[in-house]
Every structure is written in structure tokens, then in C-alpha cells.
Enzyme design. Structure first.
Site, PDB file in Angstrom:
ATOM      1  CE  LYS A 253       2.267   1.206   6.055  1.00 48.36           C
ATOM      2  NZ  LYS A 253       1.290   0.544   5.019  1.00 48.36           N
TER       3      LYS A 253
ATOM      4  CD  GLU B 151      -2.511  -1.079   2.654  1.00 48.75           C
ATOM      5  OE1 GLU B 151      -3.345  -0.265   2.847  1.00 48.75           O
ATOM      6  OE2 GLU B 151      -2.270  -1.883   3.468  1.00 48.75           O
TER       7      GLU B 151
ATOM      8  NE  ARG C  30       3.792  -8.385  10.551  1.00 47.84           N
ATOM      9  CZ  ARG C  30       3.335  -7.420  10.942  1.00 47.84           C
ATOM     10  NH1 ARG C  30       2.116  -7.392  11.490  1.00 47.84           N
ATOM     11  NH2 ARG C  30       4.002  -6.131  10.963  1.00 47.84           N
TER      12      ARG C  30
END
Length: 775
Positions: free
Chosen positions: A496, A271, A486
Site C-alpha cells: 500500500k 484492514e 502468500r
């Protein structure tokens, strides 16, 4: 009442009441199990015994193609399939043979139907396994791994009942060894296991050198070529466990192969609303690396479906980081490239009765058990008109959404496919005021690009059912989603939102502050891309989530920089030293090897004059025991000069502070060898050096149990130290941003982009390896 009947039905299969009620919460599973139990009762004409009930539950919970339920239940109810091994084989068979009709003869042969394993055969197989390991069994007795005996017996008798094999193993071992003694009952001493962050069975192999085991890390390409053996081959998607097939699947796969030629296709789909971090490095390596290792191609696809959070700088930074890590996309694409097709498919989804326009607000959809939408069963034509109205901007944001009719693995019902947003899009401007969600966009973009392996992190496993459902609901090519673990780091925050909070609080300068673990920050700090790729290889292609210690990443950085960063000398806390008997009228030119261990890599020249500067810590008037550097009566050598200096006079200021030293020098070969050699600079450049430590004080700054005050309360006040007047030798005068050096005895340093003409700024990348003998 229906729920009570179902509970009674499920407990009749052998489930506990609690398990039965949990099963009811899963509407798909409970419906399938109810149908299986009802059919089995009709076949048997009596109640279902627990063994059959267990098999029926396993069948209902693992079967992905409901068309095969009746067929398989008939085999279970008639006891033609009566073991877990047979059931697993049956499920595998129907998964790999999606087309009708099923060849019953072939099916029964593959599932062991009609195969009778006698007690005598089991006895012989167990006896053969015991004889194979008899010597070790007699030594280790009941500490021996009995599972090994069972495994070998089962390998010889594939369709044997596991309980009968276990019983026979217990009986024969008892006959051989006799009853357990006190020694047998003592716990077996534990063998220390390697820490998971230091090695991984899937990423390392042991070899023996000089009698000692040495762990060798496989390259990422070797690992990913190995993964190809576990993943499906292009075009054989249907062989993947959990893959859902339809009557159109095989034709779609045939068309897919005509387009791709059987080539592996992956994609990296970030993204564009933030900067990539260390976790993304694993994703980049996995997606691009898997394609490269198997002669395939990888797309870089920007998932630009939320115009509110996307900025041009993020697109550029993401592309730059992919290139920095050494990968070139086959093609750069955008989800917005496909907005017209995605919209057309949404309309088709409504026409097929699989989507509807809903007016529930966002807050009504939150939580684990939101109320079902009162608009779920509205007429198709009405939803088509309302969706067109959404497209034309006749609804305010939040007033209407398009939702898909499905239940996901995590229980989430009817995920949103489209929502209204009036923010202009960076590529399409004001053309659209409705935008697709990730749940809708992701699988369809994969389908459009004919991705063979949709590789994503483990948290997306809950979306796998919607991935398959949506492609199949539209009868389009359905790729396979594979999940991997992950990569996280201790002492780090990569969210973020939280990085923005750090920037707003002034704790860091921006996304590329070298104390962060974003990729731009690591590059600015001086981490080589090869080191990050090597770190990903060391972590391995693991399915489990991995949280690593930062020092393991730093070790990879040192390994690369040791071979690639030329040596220079710098002094952080300068102390002036005047050589009173300097052997020449002017400065001498000293040849310093760029890499002392390999002088074939060249030399650089530095001046050596009568005035030099050393580190203040390399001199002590009153040294403690074991101190080896400059002191009264204790000379030291100056690295690379061939000279030794000896203290003659200490110069102090009016307040008693040390100002400078006066020394004499002699050739190193003209007397006793000194205990230590120290670095120095002469006629140096003044520069700024930034020394970095961990940004947070605790391993898990986001864990309320570890840091009750929140991550902003855990900041390390000593995470940045700026040395504004450090001295560095003139060999680095022409260095450019991101050039890297090893400053001897200090660490590895990289030129910061803040540098300008005549004023270099260096970031300490990592310190040198700790030397226990250094004092």
C-alpha cells in the site's frame, strides 16, 4: 553463572555448545528442557546418554502442554520410550487426550511401550520388501530408491529402531548386488521437473490421452474439499498439532458446537486501509471457498482498529471486490462491533495478572532485543487505574500502552494490546481514544464469531502462540489458526505504501491504474473474475509462499475471454483503402459471427463499403521474404466479406509519406486463395485505445540486489501507449464500461469507465496467444 550451568546441562544431553546457547535464547524451551533434564537425572541417578538426551530435547521442543512434561519424561528416562517413533506417538496421544487422568494402559499400547522387535523380525521384513522390488532393484542396482525398502519395512514393524532397519537394508542389498561398481557410482541422470509455477502436485493430476500425459488442474472446490481431510473437524480443535489445551477446553468446545451445530465457519478479515490486490484474491478464494466447499459460512470482517488509516472508500471497494469474485458473505462485521467486549476482556486480563500498563516509547520497543519493561511487575490495581485513565484520555499518544505478558515465537516480548489514538473512528466517532491492536483483537473476534478455521498467510505463524495464549488466558473459546503461503507476482509491487508513492510520483493514476495488480486495477483492465479464481486454483492451496509469472495469470484470462468475449474488428494505425471496382452502389451488410468457432452464439452486422481501413503493418511496398499480407502482386482477403483485394495504386503525399491505397476486388472463390486474410473496418467509430505493458523492467523491482536504485527507478517508460484515433467497427457502439471484446488479430480489450457518449475508451487486457507461424 546460571547460564553457564544451563549450557553445561544442555551439552550433557548431547547438544553442541552453539545449539545449547541458541536454546537458552528461547526462555520457554530452555525452562522446559532444564526441568526435563533435571528430572531425568534424578530418575537415572547418573549422567544422561546421548540417545536419551536427544529424545528429551525433542520432547521439550515439541510438547505444547507443560502439564504432561513430568509424565512423559518418566517414560523416556526409564527407557520405556526409547525411539523417535514412540516419542512422536506419545506426543500425539497427549495432544489428542487433553483431559486428566491419562489412561496409562491405553497410552502404552498406543506408544508401543513394552513391544520388542527382534533382529529376526527386522531381517524378515527387509527381505520381504526386497523380494517385492527384486526385479527393479537388479536393473537399477544402487540407483534404486533404498528409502522405499526402509519405508515398507518400517510400515510392517512400526516400533522397530530405524537405524537397525537401515543397517539390515544395507547388508541385504550388498549381499544381493555385491560391491558398488563404477557405473553405480555415476550420478543418476536428472529428470526435468515441471516448473512450480506451471503445476503443483497438490493441484494437478495426470491422465493419459492418446499416449501422452496431460496435466489437469483440479477446481478450487475440489482442492478445498481435499484440505478438509487435513484440517480438524469442527469441535476437534484439540487434535490439531500445537493446539494448547486447558482444563476448560472441552467445556468451551462443547458450548461452541451447541452454537455452530458443527458447521465450518471462516472469515476474511481485511484492514480497510487500502485496496485489495492479487494476493488477497487467494485469501478470498481460500476463506470463502473453504467454507463453501464444506457447506459452511464465511464472515467478511473489517479489522477497523486503526482510525488513522481507514477511509470509507476502502470499505466499499473491499466489499465490491469480494462480490466481484463471486462470493457473498454470511455476514459483514467489524472489529469495532466488539469494542465494548474487547475492553472488558482487557480489564479482566489485567485482573488475572496477564497484562500491565507500560510507559516505554515506541522507539524503545523496536529491534530484536528491546529492554524488558520496568513496569512489567507493577501492581494489578495500579494497572487497572492507569488503564482506566487511558480510556478517559488522560495520557497523550505514545505515553502509555497496555501490554500482554507473553513471549512470541519470533522472540518478541509482551506485545501491545491497546494504544492511545485521538483520531475519530469512522463508526464510533469520539467514543474511544484507545484502540486494540491486531495481536489482541484478531483471536478474540474469531472467538466471538465462533470461527472454526482461522485461515491466514504464513507470516502470521509467528503470532500463533499469542493467538492460543490470549484465548486461554481469558478462558474463552479458542479457534485454530491455519497458515497458507502468500501469492506474489513478479514485475509487481502490491505494498500500500509503495502504491501511494507510485501515485504521488505520477507513475500511475490511482489504485485502479490497469498496470497495477490491485483487484480494482485488474477489473478495470478487463480481467474476468473467473480468470482470477482459476489462477488461484492453478496456484493451488500451497503452504509455501508462491511467486508467479504474470504470463500465467494472463493465460487464465485468455482461456476465459476466448469463450466469453465476442469478436469485433479494430484498427490501431489506420491506412485508407479505396476499392475502385466495389461491386455495389452502397455499402453491403456483412454478418460477422460473434464467436467464429461456435456460430450458434450469434452474429453481429457491420457495413462493408468502397472505402475501408486496414492496419498500416498489413501493407508493404517492399516486403521482406516470407511476408504474406498485401503487397505488389500479392492480394489478401478481407475477413468475413468473401472478397479479395489486389493493389492497384499507392497514393503518397508531397513529402513522400503513404496516404492511401487504391485496390480492386474480386470474389474469394473466383480465383486462387490468398496467402492471408486481414481485418478491416468500414464506416467506423473513432475511439481511444490504451495499450499496457509491464510497469517494471525487472522481475523483482523491490530487490536492492536487482534494482539498486529502488523500485521507482525501475519504471518501464513504455508501460502505457495511448492510441487516440483508433478505429473500431460500429458493432460496439452501445458497449458499456467493463464490456469485453476480442479485436481480431490484436488482442482482448475492455471498455474503460472513462468512456462517455460518442467516445469509447478501450484498455487492452491481454494480447492474443503468440502464433509462431504468424508473420
Amino acid at each position: 553463572m546460571a547460564a553457564l550451568d544451563s549450557v553445561s546441562l544442555f551439552t550433557g544431553l548431547g547438544l553442541s555448545e552453539q545449539k545449547a546457547r541458541e536454546t537458552l535464547k528461547n526462555t520457554v524451551l530452555s525452562a522446559q528442557l532444564r526441568e526435563a533434564a533435571t528430572q531425568a537425572q534424578q530418575t537415572l541417578g547418573s549422567s544422561i546418554d546421548k540417545a536419551t538426551g536427544t529424545l528429551l530435547y525433542g520432547l521439550a521442543s515439541r510438547l505444547r502442554d507443560p502439564r504432561r512434561l513430568s509424565f512423559l519424561v518418566s517414560y523416556v528416562a526409564s527407557r520405556k520410550i526409547h525411539t523417535e517413533t514412540q516419542l512422536s506417538a506419545a506426543l500425539e496421544y497427549v495432544r489428542s487426550h487433553p483431559l486428566d487422568p491419562i489412561n496409562t494402559e491405553d497410552f502404552e499400547q498406543e506408544c508401543g511401550v513394552g513391544v520388542v522387535v527382534t533382529p529376526e523380525q527386522i531381517e524378515e521384513a527387509v527381505e520381504a520388501a526386497i523380494n517385492c522390488h527384486r526385479a527393479k532393484l537388479l536393473v537399477e542396482r544402487y540407483h534404486f530408491n533404498m528409502g522405499l525398502l526402509m519405508g515398507e519395512a518400517r510400515a510392517a514393524l512400526k516400533w522397530a529402531d530405524g537405524k537397525m532397519i537401515k543397517h539390515e537394508v544395507d547388508m541385504q542389498v550388498l549381499h544381493l548386488l555385491g560391491p558398488k561398481t563404477e557405473t553405480d557410482l555415476e550420478k543418476k541422470p536428472k529428470v526435468a521437473k515441471a516448473r512450480p509455477e506451471e503445476t503443483d502436485q497438490r493441484t494437478a493430476k495426470d491422465v493419459v490421452e492418446n499416449g501422452e500425459a496431460v496435466v489437469q488442474t483440479l477446481s478450487l472446490m475440489e482442492q478445498l474439499r481435499g484440505e478438509a481431510l487435513k484440517f480438524h473437524k469442527p469441535g476437534e480443535n484439540y487434535k490439531t498439532p500445537g493446539y494448547v489445551t486447558t482444563p476448560h477446553t472441552m467445556d468451551l468446545l462443547k458450548h461452541h458446537l451447541e452454537i455452530t451445530g458443527g458447521q465450518v465457519r471462516t472469515r476474511f478479515p481485511p484492514e480497510p486501509n487500502g485496496i485489495l490486490h492479487i494476493g488477497h484474491a487467494k485469501a478470498i478464494n481460500f476463506n470463502f471457498g473453504y467454507a463453501k466447499a464444506n457447506n459452511g459460512i464465511c464472515f467478511l470482517r473489517f479489522d477497523d482498529t486503526n482510525p488513522e488509516k481507514e477511509e470509507a472508500k476502502f470499505f466499499t471497494a473491499i466489499y465490491d471486490m469480494v462480490a466481484w469474485l463471486g462470493y457473498t458473505p454470511y455476514k459483514v462485521t467489524y472489529a469495532s462491533d466488539y469494542f465494548d467486549q474487547l475492553y472488558a476482556w482487557a480489564v479482566e486480563l489485567i485482573r488475572r495478572g496477564q497484562a500491565y500498563v507500560c510507559h516505554q516509547r515506541g522507539e524503545e520497543l523496536k529491534g530484536h532485543n528491546p529492554l524488558p519493561s520496568p513496569w512489567r511487575d507493577r501492581p494489578t490495581e495500579e494497572s487497572l487505574l492507569l488503564f482506566e485513565a487511558m480510556r478517559k484520555g488522560k495520557f497523550a499518544e505514545g505515553e502509555a500502552t497496555l501490554r500482554m505478558k507473553l513471549v512470541m515465537e519470533d522472540g518478541k516480548m509482551d506485545p501491545v494490546a491497546y494504544r492511545v489514538k485521538y483520531t475519530p473512528h469512522h463508526r464510533t466517532g469520539d467514543t474511544w481514544c484507545i484502540y486494540p491492536t491486531y495481536d489482541y483483537t484478531h483471536c478474540l473476534c474469531d472467538s466471538i464469531e465462533h470461527i472454526t478455521h482461522s485461515l491466514c498467510t504464513k507470516e502470521f505463524q509467528a503470532r500463533r502462540s499469542s493467538y492460543f495464549w490470549l484465548c486461554n488466558a481469558l478462558d474463552v473459546y479458542c479457534p485454530v489458526q491455519w497458515e497458507y503461503g502468500r501469492l506474489n507476482l513478479h514485475y509487481a509491487v502490491v505494498s500500500k505504501r509503495k502504491i501511494l508513492q507510485l501515485v504521488a510520483a505520477g507513475a500511475v493514476r490511482d489504485w485502479d491504474d490497469p498496470r497495477l495488480f490491485t483487484l480494482t486495477a485488474l477489473r478495470r483492465r478487463g480481467f474476468p473474475p473467473e480468470a482470477i479464481n482459476n489462477f488461484c486454483a492453478r496456484v493451488g492451496v500451497t503452504v509455501a509462499q508462491t511467486t508467479m509469472e504474470p504470463h500465467l495469470l494472463e493465460a487464465c484470462v485468455r482461456d476465459v475471454l476466448n469463450d466469453t468475449a465476442p469478436r469485433a474488428m479494430a484498427v490501431l494505425e489506420p491506412l485508407q483503402v479505396v476499392i475502385t471496382n466495389f461491386p455495389a452502389a452502397k455499402a453491403l451488410d456483412i454478418q460477422v459471427p460473434n464467436f467464429p468457432a461456435d456460430e450458434t452464439k450469434g452474429f453481429h452486422q457491420v457495413p462493408f463499403g468502397s472505402t475501408v481501413f486496414i492496419e498500416r503493418t498489413d501493407f508493404k511496398e517492399e516486403p521482406e521474404p516470407g511476408y504474406k499480407r498485401l503487397a505488389w502482386g500479392q492480394p489478401v482477403g478481407l475477413r468475413h466479406t468473401g472478397y479479395v483485394i489486389e493493389l492497384q495504386h499507392v497514393v503518397k503525399g508531397p513529402s513522400g509519406c503513404l496516404e492511401s491505397l487504391k485496390v480492386t476486388c474480386r470474389r474469394a472463390d473466383a480465383g486462387e486463395k490468398p496467402k492471408a486474410f486481414i481485418h478491416w473496418v468500414s464506416q467506423p467509430l473513432t475511439c481511444e485505445i490504451r495499450l499496457y505493458e509491464r510497469l517494471f523492467q525487472h522481475k523483482n523491482p523491490e530487490d536492492p540486489a536487482e534494482v539498486p536504485g529502488g523500485f521507482l527507478s525501475d519504471l518501464n517508460p513504455a508501460s502505457l501507449q495511448v492510441v487516440e484515433a483508433a478505429l473500431v467497427d460500429c458493432s460496439v457502439a452501445l458497449a458499456k464500461p467493463f464490456d469485453k471484446f476480442q479485436f481480431e488479430r490484436l488482442g482482448y480489450f475492455s471498455v474503460d469507465p472513462d468512456s462517455n457518449q460518442g467516445q469509447l475508451v478501450f484498455n487492452r487486457t491481454v494480447t492474443l496467444k503468440e502464433d509462431p507461424g504468424k508473420v
